[in-house]
Scaffold this active site. Structure first.
Site, PDB file in Angstrom:
ATOM      1  N   GLY A 642     -11.114   1.190   0.540  1.00 22.20           N
ATOM      2  CA  GLY A 642      -9.683   1.347   0.716  1.00 22.20           C
ATOM      3  C   GLY A 642      -8.935   1.131  -0.576  1.00 22.20           C
ATOM      4  O   GLY A 642      -9.511   0.865  -1.635  1.00 22.20           O
ATOM      5  N   GLY A 644      -4.604   0.273  -2.182  1.00 21.13           N
ATOM      6  CA  GLY A 644      -3.199  -0.042  -1.950  1.00 21.13           C
ATOM      7  C   GLY A 644      -2.491  -0.043  -3.282  1.00 21.13           C
ATOM      8  O   GLY A 644      -3.032   0.398  -4.310  1.00 21.13           O
ATOM      9  N   GLY A 645      -1.275  -0.551  -3.287  1.00 23.31           N
ATOM     10  CA  GLY A 645      -0.510  -0.583  -4.523  1.00 23.31           C
ATOM     11  C   GLY A 645      -1.173  -1.425  -5.594  1.00 23.31           C
ATOM     12  O   GLY A 645      -0.964  -1.224  -6.779  1.00 23.31           O
ATOM     13  N   TYR A 646      -1.984  -2.393  -5.171  1.00 23.94           N
ATOM     14  CA  TYR A 646      -2.662  -3.288  -6.118  1.00 23.94           C
ATOM     15  C   TYR A 646      -3.761  -2.547  -6.864  1.00 23.94           C
ATOM     16  O   TYR A 646      -3.974  -2.744  -8.045  1.00 23.94           O
ATOM     17  CB  TYR A 646      -3.235  -4.463  -5.341  1.00 23.94           C
ATOM     18  CG  TYR A 646      -3.945  -5.498  -6.172  1.00 23.94           C
ATOM     19  CD1 TYR A 646      -3.247  -6.592  -6.673  1.00 23.94           C
ATOM     20  CD2 TYR A 646      -5.297  -5.405  -6.438  1.00 23.94           C
ATOM     21  CE1 TYR A 646      -3.894  -7.558  -7.436  1.00 23.94           C
ATOM     22  CE2 TYR A 646      -5.950  -6.360  -7.194  1.00 23.94           C
ATOM     23  CZ  TYR A 646      -5.253  -7.433  -7.692  1.00 23.94           C
ATOM     24  OH  TYR A 646      -5.879  -8.375  -8.431  1.00 23.94           O
ATOM     25  N   GLY A 647      -4.486  -1.714  -6.156  1.00 27.40           N
ATOM     26  CA  GLY A 647      -5.622  -1.018  -6.731  1.00 27.40           C
ATOM     27  C   GLY A 647      -6.619  -0.663  -5.652  1.00 27.40           C
ATOM     28  O   GLY A 647      -6.265  -0.524  -4.480  1.00 27.40           O
ATOM     29  N   LYS A 648      -7.864  -0.548  -6.034  1.00 22.13           N
ATOM     30  CA  LYS A 648      -8.909  -0.163  -5.095  1.00 22.13           C
ATOM     31  C   LYS A 648      -9.645  -1.397  -4.565  1.00 22.13           C
ATOM     32  O   LYS A 648      -9.718  -2.427  -5.234  1.00 22.13           O
ATOM     33  CB  LYS A 648      -9.895   0.793  -5.764  1.00 22.13           C
ATOM     34  CG  LYS A 648      -9.265   2.139  -6.129  1.00 22.13           C
ATOM     35  CD  LYS A 648     -10.287   3.079  -6.746  1.00 22.13           C
ATOM     36  CE  LYS A 648      -9.640   4.433  -7.067  1.00 22.13           C
ATOM     37  NZ  LYS A 648     -10.620   5.363  -7.684  1.00 22.13           N
ATOM     38  N   VAL A 649     -10.199  -1.247  -3.359  1.00 22.00           N
ATOM     39  CA  VAL A 649     -10.937  -2.335  -2.721  1.00 22.00           C
ATOM     40  C   VAL A 649     -12.374  -1.874  -2.503  1.00 22.00           C
ATOM     41  O   VAL A 649     -12.612  -0.765  -2.007  1.00 22.00           O
ATOM     42  CB  VAL A 649     -10.299  -2.735  -1.371  1.00 22.00           C
ATOM     43  CG1 VAL A 649     -11.012  -3.955  -0.784  1.00 22.00           C
ATOM     44  CG2 VAL A 649      -8.817  -3.022  -1.539  1.00 22.00           C
ATOM     45  N   LYS A 663     -10.940  -6.754  -4.652  1.00 21.39           N
ATOM     46  CA  LYS A 663      -9.745  -6.002  -5.023  1.00 21.39           C
ATOM     47  C   LYS A 663      -9.703  -5.878  -6.536  1.00 21.39           C
ATOM     48  O   LYS A 663      -9.582  -6.878  -7.248  1.00 21.39           O
ATOM     49  CB  LYS A 663      -8.493  -6.712  -4.508  1.00 21.39           C
ATOM     50  CG  LYS A 663      -8.329  -6.655  -3.006  1.00 21.39           C
ATOM     51  CD  LYS A 663      -7.129  -7.474  -2.541  1.00 21.39           C
ATOM     52  CE  LYS A 663      -5.855  -7.022  -3.187  1.00 21.39           C
ATOM     53  NZ  LYS A 663      -4.664  -7.748  -2.655  1.00 21.39           N
ATOM     54  N   ASP A 759       5.484 -11.570   2.602  1.00 20.41           N
ATOM     55  CA  ASP A 759       5.151 -10.160   2.836  1.00 20.41           C
ATOM     56  C   ASP A 759       4.339 -10.004   4.124  1.00 20.41           C
ATOM     57  O   ASP A 759       3.323  -9.300   4.151  1.00 20.41           O
ATOM     58  CB  ASP A 759       4.381  -9.585   1.643  1.00 20.41           C
ATOM     59  CG  ASP A 759       4.419  -8.054   1.607  1.00 20.41           C
ATOM     60  OD1 ASP A 759       5.306  -7.473   2.266  1.00 20.41           O
ATOM     61  OD2 ASP A 759       3.575  -7.456   0.934  1.00 20.41           O
TER      62      ASP A 759
END
Length: 965
Positions: A642, A644-649, A663, A759
């Site tokens: 997966g 998200g805005g943070y990066g890849k998991v 992450k 959040d």
């Protein structure tokens, strides 16, 4: 120069010792090869019995070791010894070993060596309740003499090796309570499978992560299987009709899976089955007619969606029935009075159905009947004789709408049992001793007995515990002058419907056991030497390490033992001694280097200007980039789960077998070193079952990576959207809400100083393998360093749709800001809709549509169709009320998270749910700057944000975001 002289001195000493050894080797009776293996085990393990310092394991016996007449080691039994270490691959040298029992040593870790397959004489392998991990080696299929295999309660992962099908003599297979996955292996071509184990009596495979369908080929009329336990897995598809061919089956547990379709009619061929658990699946179609299953004691088919025109009359023909549990199964019609006249009937639980008419228990009922629970049905009258001795619960039926009778309320009945003391003189024991039933102060051997499928449900009947106690005393009496008495206490049914009992075994003639006594007892319980009465069904024991040996040690210490050990290893060979010396010195150097690293575990922290001091972490590991690269197979696409805005998991596997979610920040999302350090310091403080745990981090080679525990079922967002394939009924949603609320309460009330998440959203609530909720993603969290102040002044950050409007307008962040966000999540649980859809805010939409004079508050159009239609109106209304209270505009008018937890628990009690049980898409984030703010959910604001703009610089996804392969 000093190092050279040291080597010369050690060599001289070893030469002298080896000469002495050559003189004394003739006195060693133990086979020299076996002796060498035991020495290797001794080097690997801590807390061994002191007798292992002796010179001859067979001639001067080492505790836990048995030898045959040829001085070959045939048995190792060391249960509950508090051993620590790993199982050496050198064990393959014990070629005549028949029994290996290392149970109840949680400090034994690491993988099982492939070489274990070389133990061709092994007939019993028991490693219950240890800490072993990794894959079960496929070489285990080479143990041709194996009769008993118990690896339950460990951390094994991966599939069942197909080679297990080669164990033609296997009678007992217990792999339960691990993390095994994949399909159940069956034979094809030259590949073996479980279907080949036709002589096996026990398949105990519950509480794992097996998936796929149960193969038709698994079962045949040639099998002699008695126990089929597959509960609490991820199995799908239909029950194969071939299951009815195994007519020797006595216990069948297929509950808590995702099985579907109709239940095959062939099940009624299982005429010897006494316990049948099919609950918590997705079965449909008509109820199967099980008439003819005359030995059936316990039937649980709850939480399925059957079709039924009338109450099944065949239930009244099951003459052995003690327990009928069919909650939320769409049952309808009147219950025939003949059902209650079944002579052994103890419990009838039919909550959440469509049963109507009169409940008639006046004509005749079993003398053993203890409970009739028919909450949430449509019963309009109740007929019973005065003074009836059983408990009846009819809450939320028409008969109780205007009544206040006892049966219209829940009367909790707590039952506590403990083996009573004999008619003897009680003495005052010291603080760490326990009085036995015979009034003697002692240190008992303790643990828990788990009965996986008892045939009774009346836990208040003391005679059943007395019968178990007598049976256990009789079984253990074969060990004369070992056991004085036993005590059973604290009976309860856990969330898996296991009966759990606390066991204490007291020593005979003294106040403690010696090590031989403990290993004898441990083996009797781990290898099922003790057989409980038939009505208790299959069981396992989870023992505790015993620490009360006299003086902390027993056994002999031989002054020449070390010389013999060195002699056996060196065999008098000077060159080998020299090799050992060099190896020892190299090893010492390596260990010294490792010790330096351990004393400064963050020595690799980048020394950049803004990194600050070495982070103060608790129980969190600093990984190197190379390590994480290895654990993810070079961050391969197959391990990508997966983003998200943070990066890849990425999914990774640590050397001990633990699965983790890694992450990996992308360049645009990387924080400053100081901010990153602060985040991991905060995360390292969290230790709660409803909060995602941080395992470690990496801050090397320009990387910022966070390593979390792996949460296999992804986010609540995915579950509600249907992406994960998880079906969430109303009760599951209540449990998820409670778990998330408890996680937040922990952050607010039990972390010092408190943490505000900032959040909370459905993307940041993760679901583990049991659908327990875990709060994750703390990238925006803030610490309440001044809790007396009541708020933290900070820039506005969060996710639109979930953000507290009061925080948005004042820039004052409080714990009530999390409460507001949680209220939005509660509405998501009801509607399965995102907070903002096409510029419309779900909170505002629902408030405008709400009419509290209506049964469902007039918001039925908002309710997720996936929620079953038989949802309890009163619990639904209370849940909505609680959500709206959390969504009050003013923070002071909102409840605390502790109050939210209590209210959800009350709602669950109404629905009969046990509260003690236990993404690929991201939302638009918002980060504001100081200044004047409008209300964030005004029409103008919603249109502005729904237009796709994102003023935030990053959106964090949960550590397990989209954790579906």
């Amino acid at each position: 120069m000093i190092q050279t002289r040291r080597i010369q001195f050690i060599i001289f000493c070893l030469l002298i010792i080896s000469m002495q050894v050559l003189v004394n080797l003739e006195a060693l009776t133990t086979n020299s090869g076996d002796y060498g293996v035991l020495v290797s085990l001794k080097e690997e393990w801590e807390n061994l019995p002191p007798s292992w310092d002796g010179s001859d394991p067979c001639g001067d016996p080492w505790e836990g070791i048995d030898c045959n007449d040829n001085s070959r080691v045939i048995s190792i039994k060391l249960s509950s010894m508090n051993l620590k270490g790993e199982l050496s691959g050198d064990i393959e040298g014990l070629s005549e070993l028949q029994i290996l029992d290392l149970s109840y040593n949680k400090g034994l870790t690491g993988s099982l060596p492939q070489s274990i397959g070389s133990l061709k004489s092994l007939s019993i392998l028991i490693l219950v309740g240890c800490g072993f991990s990794g894959l079960i080696p496929d070489t285990i299929g080479s143990l041709s003499q194996l009769n008993f295999l118990a690896l339950n309660i460990n951390n094994f992962i991966g599939p069942i090796p197909a080679s297990v099908g080669n164990l033609s003599k296997l009678s007992w297979l217990d792999l339960a309570d691990n993390r095994l996955s994949g399909p159940l292996p069956i034979s094809h071509g030259s590949t073996p499978g479980l279907d080949m184990l036709v002589h096996a009596k026990h398949f105990h495979l519950g509480r794992n992560q097996f998936s796929g369908e149960i193969p038709d080929q698994l079962f045949s009329s040639n099998m002699t299987l008695k126990h089929l336990l597959l509960e609490q897995n991820k199995l799908t598809g239909k029950i194969p009709p071939t299951l009815g061919l195994v007519q020797t089956l006595e216990v069948v547990r297929l509950d808590r899976n995702s099985l579907d379709g109709s239940i095959p009619s062939t099940l009624k061929n299982l005429t010897l089955t006494s316990e049948l658990f099919l609950s918590n699946n997705e079965f449909t179609g008509p109820l199967p007619n099980l008439a003819g299953m005359n030995d059936l004691n316990y039937l649980d088919m709850s939480n399925n969606t059957f079709s039924s025109d009338d109450f099944p009359r065949w239930l009244s023909t099951l003459q052995s029935l003690t327990t009928l549990v069919m909650e939320n199964t769409q049952l309808q019609g009147e219950i025939p009075p003949t059902l209650f006249s079944l002579v052994q009937l103890q419990t009838v639980r039919l909550r959440g159905n469509k049963i109507n008419g009169t409940l008639d228990v006046a004509s005749n009922y079993s003398s053993q009947l203890k409970l009739i629970d028919l909450q949430n049905n449509s019963i309009d009258s109740f007929t019973v004789r005065p003074g009836y001795p059983f408990q009846t619960i009819l809450m939320h039926n028409p008969v109780c709408y205007e009544g206040s009778e006892d049966y219209c309320g829940v009367v909790p009945k707590n039952f506590g049992y403990s083996t009573p003391q004999d008619n003897c003189h009680r003495t005052q024991c010291s603080s760490d001793q326990i009085p036995s039933p015979t009034c003697k102060c002692a240190y008992p051997y303790t643990g828990d007995l788990f009965f996986r499928a008892p045939s009774f449900s009346d836990l208040t009947n003391t005679s059943i515990y007395e019968s178990l106690q007598k049976s256990m005393i009789s079984s253990l009496s074969r060990y004369q002058e070992l056991v004085d008495s036993i005590s059973l206490s604290n009976p309860e049914k856990n969330s898996d419907d296991y009966l759990v009992l606390r066991l204490q075994v007291f020593p005979f003639g003294q106040d403690h056991f010696n090590r031989t006594g403990i290993t004898t007892l441990g083996f009797a319980l781990s290898n099922q030497t003790f057989k409980p009465p038939p009505n208790f069904g299959p069981f396992f024991f989870n023992g505790e390490s015993y620490i009360h040996f006299e003086g902390g040690s027993t056994g002999s210490h031989k002054s020449i033992s070390k010389g013999i050990i060195i002699g056996a290893a060196a065999a008098g060979a000077i060159l080998l001694i020299l090799s050992i010396v060099v190896g020892v010195l190299a090893c010492q150097k390596k260990r010294a280097q490792e010790a330096v690293k351990k004393s400064d575990p963050f020595a690799t922290w980048d020394s950049v200007k803004d990194s600050g001091d070495v982070p103060q972490l608790k129980g969190v590991k600093c990984f190197t980039f190379e390590e994480l690269k290895k654990y993810t197979n070079n961050f391969s696409a197959s391990n990508y789960i997966g983003s998200g805005g943070y990066g890849k998991v990425y999914r990774g596997t640590l050397p001990d077998g633990q699965l983790v979610a890694i992450k990996r920040a992308e360049q645009a999302s990387k924080q400053g070193a100081l901010e990153f350090k602060t985040e991991i310091e905060i995360l390292s403080r969290f230790h709660h079952k409803n909060v995602v745990s941080l395992v470690g981090f990496c801050f090397r080679q320009g990387e910022q990576m966070l390593v979390y525990e792996y949460i296999p079922n992804g986010s609540l967002k995915e579950a509600l959207s249907g992406k994960s394939g998880i079906m969430l009924d109303w009760k599951k949603r209540l449990r998820i809400a409670l778990g998330a609320a408890r996680g937040l309460q922990y952050l607010h009330d039990h972390v010092d100083p408190p943490i505000i998440h900032r959040d909370i959203k459905s993307n940041n609530i993760l679901l583990d393998e049991h659908l327990n909720a875990k709060v994750g993603d703390f990238g925006l969290s803030k610490t309440m360093n001044e809790p007396d102040k009541g708020y933290v002044s900070t820039q506005v950050k969060g996710t639109m749709g979930y953000m507290d409007p009061e925080y948005y307008t004042t820039q004052q962040l409080t714990e009530k800001s999390d409460v507001y966000s949680f209220g939005v999540v509660m509405l998501e649980l009801i509607t399965a809709r995102s907070p903002i859809v096409k510029g419309k805010y779900i909170v505002k939409e629902m408030k405008q549509a709400m009419d509290k004079s209506k049964d469902m508050y007039n918001i039925g159009n908002f309710v997720d169709p996936a929620i079953p239609s038989n949802i309890t109106p009163i619990s639904f209304r209370k849940f909505v009320d609680l959500a709206l209270t959390c969504l009050e505009e003013a923070g002071d008018n909102r409840p605390t998270m502790g109050e939210v937890v209590k209210e959800i628990e009350n709602i669950m009690e109404i629905d009969g749910v046990n509260s003690s049980v236990e993404s690929r898409s991201t939302s638009v984030s918002h980060e504001g700057t100081s200044g004047t703010f409008d209300h964030p959910y005004s029409e103008e604001s919603l249109m502005r944000h729904s237009g796709g703009t994102n003023s935030g610089k990053r959106t964090n996804s949960s550590p397990g975001a989209s954790q579906q392969p």
